[in-house]
Design an enzyme around this catalytic site. Structure first.
Site: not given
Ligand code: NAP
Ligand code: MG
Length: 456
Positions: A156, A231, A265, A357
């Site tokens: 996906k 992750e 990331c 983040e």
């Protein structure tokens, strides 16, 4: 049966480039059933033939590299140089794991009374859920080792960036992979992604994305003790000691934080600088940041493109409110497109811009006093994905590298992802490792078989 459609935008122009049908629940279930049937045959394909098919897939990607790269420029706003690297990475990861079917050895373990051997058995159908920040590489890190190990894959893509994944699905078929072995299913996370978690025929979920959704997926997978690789996010530290090559550290810091417009990331979004060289470092950093060319990602001279969406831009902007401690800020185009200028902040240690983040081109610089202080600041986060250490002292480089709680560190450089080495996070940055020689183990179960040699 199709639930609805999604208008895919070019983030540099805000124009619709393609309307993509989104899979509904029945479509996902049909794809999973097809993948489960294909698995019975795929796992029996001779190792050398599975290797050959993966190498052909790699060749098909290589032949289509420029098309894939241009698609990513339009769909994700990646600079053309980056997009070519990303398509090449899919090819390289396929080639790397194409060697695996013939080399994923079990063990023969000495025991009394017989022969004991282990086998690496594939899991079945693997569901790969991909985010929008690196649509091609992150897809490849999941599907290449999964297929090599004998699994079939349903993938996906993120709703906003499905185009390169859809093309990779076509290329797999053109390369001769049997129908049902690798299927790409564009759709919503709450429908397609969630079904990977709940459908009993999907035996493993590989998820890359936000820590919040990652936790939900892990909790959902617990119901079936389903295997999961995660992750997730990061807030990585770039630690610069007074004995470092300051010119090189300053020249390379912007790319390590602002590559892919900071939507990475592994972005080194916290810069920790020893107090004795803090002012000098900022002086050197300023021209490097102001030298970033933000604009049309299709232009080879551009070094930074737009953010992925209006929503992402407003999230990023919320970390730079009026009165924010901006040290300096570059320029970005006006007008259509989700632009945000490269921005350097000097916040205090508990400001959200230092702790959260951001996933955009905003980097925070803070001073530290000594090695212990640097390590304490670097580790004062729930994340632990990557990081860099700049020093000319080898014992310090090794001490700090061992002390920072992070899966991927580099000394006097910012490299963190190579397909031949393991990649993944400590703490809430993830679970498990992708890439490298050991990733195959996370797409297989170890089976132990004892064969008696006793006469009967
Ligand atoms: P996200 O919501 O975690 O999405 C990642 C993927 O998971 C997408 O394919 C998404 O589908 C899917 N998904 C969403 N909800 C799901 C659910 N309940 N069950 C199964 N799958 C689901 O990430 P995002 O909203 O795109 O980005 C938000 C933040 O996540 C970013 O600002 C950044 O901090 C972080 N992020 C990290 C990474 C990374 O590489 N570690 C990558 C991207 C984002 P849809 O496309 O339909 O939402
Ligand atoms: Mg989301």
């Amino acid at each position: 049966m199709t639930a609805n459609t999604f208008d895919v935008l070019n983030p540099a122009t805000e124009e619709v480039i393609q309307t993509v049908p989104l899979a509904g629940l029945a479509d996902v279930d049909a794809a999973i059933t097809k993948a489960a049937a294909a698995y019975q045959k795929w796992r029996e394909v001779a190792p050398a033939d599975r290797s050959l098919l993966l190498r052909r897939f790699a060749t098909a990607v290589d032949r289509d590299l420029e098309n894939l790269a241009q698609l990513e420029v339009r769909n994700a706003g990646h600079t053309i140089g980056n997009a070519r690297w990303e398509a090449g990475n899919v090819r390289d990861v396929l080639n790397y794991y194409s060697a695996a079917p013939e080399r994923h050895f079990g063990k023969q373990i000495p025991v009394a009374g017989g022969v004991n051997v282990t086998f690496h058995e594939p899991l079945g159908v693997v569901g790969v859920i991909v985010p929008w920040n690196f649509p091609m590489p992150i897809a490849g890190w999941g599907f290449a080792p999964a297929l090599a190990a004998g699994n079939t894959v349903v993938l996906k893509p993120a709703e906003v960036t499905p185009l390169t994944a859809m093309r990779l699905g076509e290329l797999a078929l053109e390369a001769g992979l049997p129908e049902g072995v690798f299927q790409v299913i564009p759709g919503k996370g709450s429908i397609v992604g969630q079904r990977f978690v709940t459908h009993p025929a999907v035996r493993k979920v590989v998820f890359t994305g936000s820590t919040g959704v990652g936790k939900q997926i892990m909790a959902g997978c617990a119901n079936q003790v389903k295997r999961v690789t995660l992750e997730l996010g990061g807030k990585s530290a770039n630690i610069i000691f007074e004995d470092a090559d300051l010119e090189l550290a300053a020249a390379s810091a912007p790319a390590s934080a602002f590559d892919n417009a900071g939507q990475d990331c592994c972005s080194r979004s916290r810069i920790l600088v020893q107090r004795s060289v803090y002012d000098r470092f900022l002086e050197l950093l300023e021209p490097a940041v102001l030298g970033i060319t933000v604009g049309d990602p299709a232009d080879a001279a551009t070094t930074m493109g737009p953010l992925i969406s209006a929503q992402q831009r407003s999230t990023v902007a919320s970390f730079v409110p009026d009165g924010a401690p901006v040290a300096f800020q570059g320029k970005a185009p006006e007008g259509p497109g989700f632009w945000f200028p490269p921005t350097v902040l000097t916040p205090n240690l508990n400001a959200p811009s230092f702790t959260d983040e951001i996933f955009g081109p905003v980097v925070a610089v803070v001073p530290f006093d000594d090695e212990a202080g640097a390590i304490r600041i670097a580790n004062n986060t729930e994340y632990g994905l990557s990081g860099s250490i700049w020093t000319s002292t080898v014992d310090r480089a090794l001490r700090v590298a061992r002390a920072v709680e992070s899966g991927n560190l580099s000394v006097n450089s910012h490299s963190s992802v190579r397909y031949s080495t393991p990649f993944g996070g400590f703490k809430q940055s993830g679970l498990g490792r992708e890439l490298g020689p050991d990733a195959l183990d996370s797409f297989t179960e170890t089976k132990n078989v004892f064969i008696s040699t006793a006469p009967n």
